[in-house]
Write a protein that holds these residues in place. Structure first.
Motif, mmCIF file in Angstrom:
data_model
loop_
_atom_site.group_PDB
_atom_site.id
_atom_site.type_symbol
_atom_site.label_atom_id
_atom_site.label_comp_id
_atom_site.label_asym_id
_atom_site.label_seq_id
_atom_site.Cartn_x
_atom_site.Cartn_y
_atom_site.Cartn_z
ATOM 1 N N PRO A 1 0.718 -1.543 -0.001
ATOM 2 C CA PRO A 1 -0.040 0.166 -0.030
ATOM 3 C C PRO A 1 0.795 1.294 -0.210
ATOM 4 C CG PRO A 1 -0.287 -0.908 2.175
ATOM 5 C CD PRO A 1 0.493 -1.813 1.810
ATOM 6 N N PHE A 2 0.391 2.534 -0.491
ATOM 7 C CA PHE A 2 1.343 3.734 -0.335
ATOM 8 C C PHE A 2 0.358 4.605 0.207
ATOM 9 C CE2 PHE A 2 4.168 1.214 -3.716
ATOM 10 C CZ PHE A 2 4.834 2.149 -4.123
ATOM 11 N N PRO A 3 1.268 5.287 1.469
ATOM 12 C CA PRO A 3 0.436 6.716 1.439
ATOM 13 C C PRO A 3 0.298 7.060 0.805
ATOM 14 C CG PRO A 3 2.034 5.627 3.707
ATOM 15 C CD PRO A 3 2.094 4.668 2.334
ATOM 16 N N VAL A 4 -0.277 8.420 0.841
ATOM 17 C CA VAL A 4 -0.364 9.023 -0.197
ATOM 18 C C VAL A 4 0.378 10.378 -0.432
ATOM 19 C CG1 VAL A 4 -2.981 8.218 -1.309
ATOM 20 C CG2 VAL A 4 -2.379 10.495 0.378
ATOM 21 N N GLY A 5 0.740 11.036 1.013
ATOM 22 C CA GLY A 5 1.780 11.751 1.741
ATOM 23 C C GLY A 5 2.954 11.700 1.542
ATOM 24 N N TYR A 6 3.421 12.195 2.556
ATOM 25 C CA TYR A 6 5.414 12.053 3.042
ATOM 26 C C TYR A 6 5.244 10.721 3.974
ATOM 27 C CZ TYR A 6 5.898 16.963 1.505
ATOM 28 O OH TYR A 6 5.998 18.198 0.842
ATOM 29 N N GLY A 7 4.228 10.393 4.618
ATOM 30 C CA GLY A 7 4.515 9.290 4.551
ATOM 31 C C GLY A 7 5.040 7.752 4.133
ATOM 32 N N VAL A 8 4.818 8.311 2.993
ATOM 33 C CA VAL A 8 5.441 7.105 1.322
ATOM 34 C C VAL A 8 6.519 5.990 2.076
ATOM 35 C CG1 VAL A 8 5.670 8.179 0.532
ATOM 36 C CG2 VAL A 8 5.139 6.719 -0.399
ATOM 37 N N GLU A 9 7.357 7.204 2.502
ATOM 38 C CA GLU A 9 8.847 6.538 2.933
ATOM 39 C C GLU A 9 8.255 5.220 4.051
ATOM 40 O OE1 GLU A 9 9.800 8.924 -0.479
ATOM 41 O OE2 GLU A 9 9.168 9.350 1.420
ATOM 42 N N LEU A 10 8.529 6.274 4.953
ATOM 43 C CA LEU A 10 8.156 5.124 6.052
ATOM 44 C C LEU A 10 7.410 3.574 6.594
ATOM 45 C CD1 LEU A 10 8.570 6.076 9.760
ATOM 46 C CD2 LEU A 10 6.447 5.233 9.585
ATOM 47 N N GLY A 11 5.996 4.188 5.813
ATOM 48 C CA GLY A 11 5.057 2.844 5.905
ATOM 49 C C GLY A 11 5.586 1.886 4.709
ATOM 50 N N MET A 12 6.350 2.136 3.562
ATOM 51 C CA MET A 12 7.064 1.169 2.756
ATOM 52 C C MET A 12 8.293 0.694 3.561
ATOM 53 S SD MET A 12 8.563 1.897 -1.297
ATOM 54 C CE MET A 12 7.090 2.735 -1.802
ATOM 55 N N LEU A 13 8.916 1.219 4.002
ATOM 56 C CA LEU A 13 9.790 0.601 4.578
ATOM 57 C C LEU A 13 9.389 -0.502 5.665
ATOM 58 C CD1 LEU A 13 12.806 2.433 5.917
ATOM 59 C CD2 LEU A 13 13.580 1.038 4.320
ATOM 60 N N VAL A 14 8.235 -0.088 6.718
ATOM 61 C CA VAL A 14 7.535 -0.838 7.492
ATOM 62 C C VAL A 14 6.440 -2.154 6.765
ATOM 63 C CG1 VAL A 14 5.539 -0.765 9.497
ATOM 64 C CG2 VAL A 14 7.376 1.263 9.378
ATOM 65 N N ASP A 15 5.785 -1.808 5.921
ATOM 66 C CA ASP A 15 5.481 -2.819 5.026
ATOM 67 C C ASP A 15 6.098 -3.668 4.283
ATOM 68 O OD1 ASP A 15 3.021 -1.477 6.759
ATOM 69 O OD2 ASP A 15 2.861 -0.526 4.588
ATOM 70 N N ALA A 16 7.358 -3.601 3.691
ATOM 71 C CA ALA A 16 8.251 -4.411 3.535
ATOM 72 C C ALA A 16 8.768 -5.579 4.327
ATOM 73 C CB ALA A 16 9.280 -2.935 2.441
#
Length: 314
Positions: free
Chosen positions: A210-225
């Motif tokens: 999933p992709f947070p639409v804003g600035y949270g995308v990088e942190l979200g991507m790391l955690v989800d990966a």
């Protein structure tokens, strides 16, 4: 946990010099993998052209490492699109991608939509505001994905000067992201630049996130990966120094709020009590509040989107 991070740092934290260019190119030919570079851009006419030109010269003309460069313009009011196209990029406007789904503002939205207009097996994201850009940024983070089949995502790490002070950039990283990661996802504590906008990943991973639409995308991507493929599938490469346009303190506050919200959802997946942030500005009448909404939307994994499924089946 510290022992695991130490082990990861010794086995998945590399220098640019660890992979010579000839080794990377040999691995690319052997695997047949293709590489897409994506630059999300909003009013970056001063820097986007040079970045595109350097990548084309170093990694397309001199060596065939990169197969396509795509600039996704998210609504620029300057000459970003014209400059990028003149430098040799394929320019796509955010609103022209998946037009049946209205776009929302935010960097993560642009990155998510870019999966529909790129074809590379490896997708490399580069921020469009970098100054004194070097193609080593691309080479460094793409290299491990081509040479090591066990790696799925690679972040760039670097020094971030602020003004004349070395290592003082990345204020949101130090004040928000690093404490969050260390307290809640300590396996990710070894990432030097968890919020950095320069990273590459296999499409097979990106399309499941999933992709947070804003600035949270990088942190979200790391955690989800981390949860999807595990710590050893994540890596980082030292590419030197990153210089870019810095934002003011209030903009950083809004960025931090979006990042905290992204972490909060991943911790609890619960009700977001107050998805807004109030800041203050001094005016003639004293301090006046300015309230901003915090990004609360995420895009689902691209593999769930019908248009993407149809493109893969074609």
């Amino acid at each position: 946990m510290l022992n695991e991070v130490d082990r990861w740092l010794s086995t998945r934290s590399w220098s640019l010099t660890d992979r010579p260019l000839h080794k990377i190119m040999s691995a690319k030919r052997a695997s047949g993998s293709t590489v897409s570079v994506v630059l999300p851009a909003l009013n970056e006419e001063e820097t986007v052209g040079e970045i595109v030109a350097i990548i084309r010269h170093d990694l397309m003309r001199q060596v065939p490492l990169v197969d396509e460069i795509v600039v996704v313009d998210s609504g620029s009011t300057d000459r970003t699109s014209e400059v990028a196209a003149a430098a040799g990029a394929r320019v796509v406007h955010r609103d022209d991608i998946l037009p049946g789904l209205p776009a929302v503002p935010g960097k993560g939205e642009v990155l998510w939509r870019s999966l529909l207009v790129t074809s590379g097996d490896i997708v490399c994201f580069i921020d469009a505001d970098l100054k004194e850009f070097s193609s080593d940024f691309v080479l460094g983070i793409v290299g491990p994905l081509l040479t090591d089949p066990g790696v799925d995502l690679v972040k760039a790490m670097y020094d971030r000067p602020l003004g004349g002070a070395a290592g003082q950039g990345g204020r949101v990283t130090e004040l928000m992201a690093r404490p969050l990661l260390n307290m809640h996802w300590p396996q990710l504590a070894g990432f030097v630049q968890p919020l950095g906008g320069e990273y590459a990943a296999r499409r097979s991973l990106l399309e499941r996130l999933p992709f947070p639409v804003g600035y949270g995308v990088e942190l979200g991507m790391l955690v989800d990966a981390l949860h999807l493929v595990g710590l050893d599938a994540l890596a980082q490469v030292d590419v030197g120094v990153r210089k870019h346009r810095h934002q003011d303190g209030q903009a950083l506050g809004r960025m931090a709020a979006a990042i905290y919200r992204t972490a909060q959802l991943r911790l609890a997946r619960g009700h977001l009590i107050r998805p807004s942030l109030t800041q203050f500005e001094r005016t003639r009448d004293g301090f006046e509040p300015r309230t901003y909404s915090v990004d609360t939307e995420e895009r689902p994994p691209m593999s769930e989107i019908a248009e993407y499924q149809q493109r893969k089946a074609a």
